[in-house]
Each structure stands twice: as C-alpha cells, then as structure tokens.
Design an enzyme around this catalytic site. Structure first.
Site, PDB file in Angstrom:
ATOM      1  N   SER A 180      -4.381   3.612 -17.096  1.00 39.29           N
ATOM      2  CA  SER A 180      -3.565   3.390 -16.580  1.00 39.29           C
ATOM      3  C   SER A 180      -2.795   3.775 -14.888  1.00 39.29           C
ATOM      4  CB  SER A 180      -1.926   3.050 -16.815  1.00 39.29           C
ATOM      5  OG  SER A 180      -1.205   3.882 -17.864  1.00 39.29           O
ATOM      6  N   LYS A 223       0.697  -1.708   0.110  1.00 40.96           N
ATOM      7  CA  LYS A 223       0.024  -0.227   0.234  1.00 40.96           C
ATOM      8  C   LYS A 223       0.984   1.706  -0.690  1.00 40.96           C
ATOM      9  CE  LYS A 223      -2.475   0.810   3.998  1.00 40.96           C
ATOM     10  NZ  LYS A 223      -3.592   1.536   4.783  1.00 40.96           N
ATOM     11  N   TYR A 263      -3.225  -0.859 -13.454  1.00 40.74           N
ATOM     12  CA  TYR A 263      -2.243  -1.322 -13.855  1.00 40.74           C
ATOM     13  C   TYR A 263      -1.576  -0.672 -14.403  1.00 40.74           C
ATOM     14  CZ  TYR A 263      -2.207  -0.433 -18.760  1.00 40.74           C
ATOM     15  OH  TYR A 263      -1.966   0.881 -19.840  1.00 40.74           O
TER      16      TYR A 263
END
Length: 115
Positions: free
Chosen positions: A25, A9, A58
């Site tokens: 993305s 994270k 992504y």
C-alpha cells in the site's frame, strides 16, 4: 455513458519511507489525504518523477501532520526515500457530469506539509 476521469492529485510529494516487509500500500499523512480528497483504501496511481515508474496501490491513513509518504510491500522496490512522487486518483462518473468536474490538486512543500 460512464467515463473514468482525474479526481485528485498530490503533486510532488517526497517519499519519507519504503517498507518492503509490510502488506502492500501507500501510507499517507491524513492531512494530505483530506486536502486532496483521497480516502483510505482508495486506489491510487503513483508516478515516480525520479525514475519514471508508474504503478497502482491503495491508501492507508497515516498520522495527521506527520508528512508521511511511505510505500509499503512490493511498491517499496519502485522508490527510494527522497524520491518525488505524484499521487493520482480517478473516479467514474456520467459523461455529462464529467464535463463540469473540477479535480482537487494540492502542492505540498518539501516536507510534505500543506502551505
């Protein structure tokens, strides 16, 4: 049994750019990626603290030390420059292995730099 667990994270990064007309993305500073154990092309969940949006995309590698957190393509509509986001990745592992897994969490400063 395999289960999906919290792997990495980046907590409370600031969105620096939102580029709608780009292949979708999130572009991240390479230093943030390395410190958080997130790699290029990895699937991530983005949680926008400012508006509550949650979505997946992504990762694309950005310039090291730039502080870049740029949402590209349709994801750009889910943020505003200056929004605070949490970027989370998950991994699949064996149930027993997962019991001892420790996720990597980083806390960048207000300029998306490591402290």
């Amino acid at each position: 049994m395999q289960i999906e667990v919290f792997k990495s994270k980046i907590h409370r990064a600031k969105v620096t750019q939102a580029e709608l007309h780009y292949v979708g993305s999130i572009t991240l500073d390479e230093a943030l990626m390395e410190a958080s154990n997130i790699i290029e092309n990895e699937k991530v969940q983005i949680v926008n603290v400012n508006n509550g949006e949650r979505f997946e995309t992504y990762v694309i590698k950005g310039d090291r030390g730039s502080g870049t957190v740029c949402l590209n393509g349709p994801a750009a509509r889910r943020v505003q420059v200056g929004d605070i986001v949490i970027i989370v990745s998950y991994g699949i592992m064996d149930f027993e292995e997962a019991k001892n897994h420790q996720p990597t969490i980083i806390f960048p400063d207000s300029n998306n730099q490591l402290t």
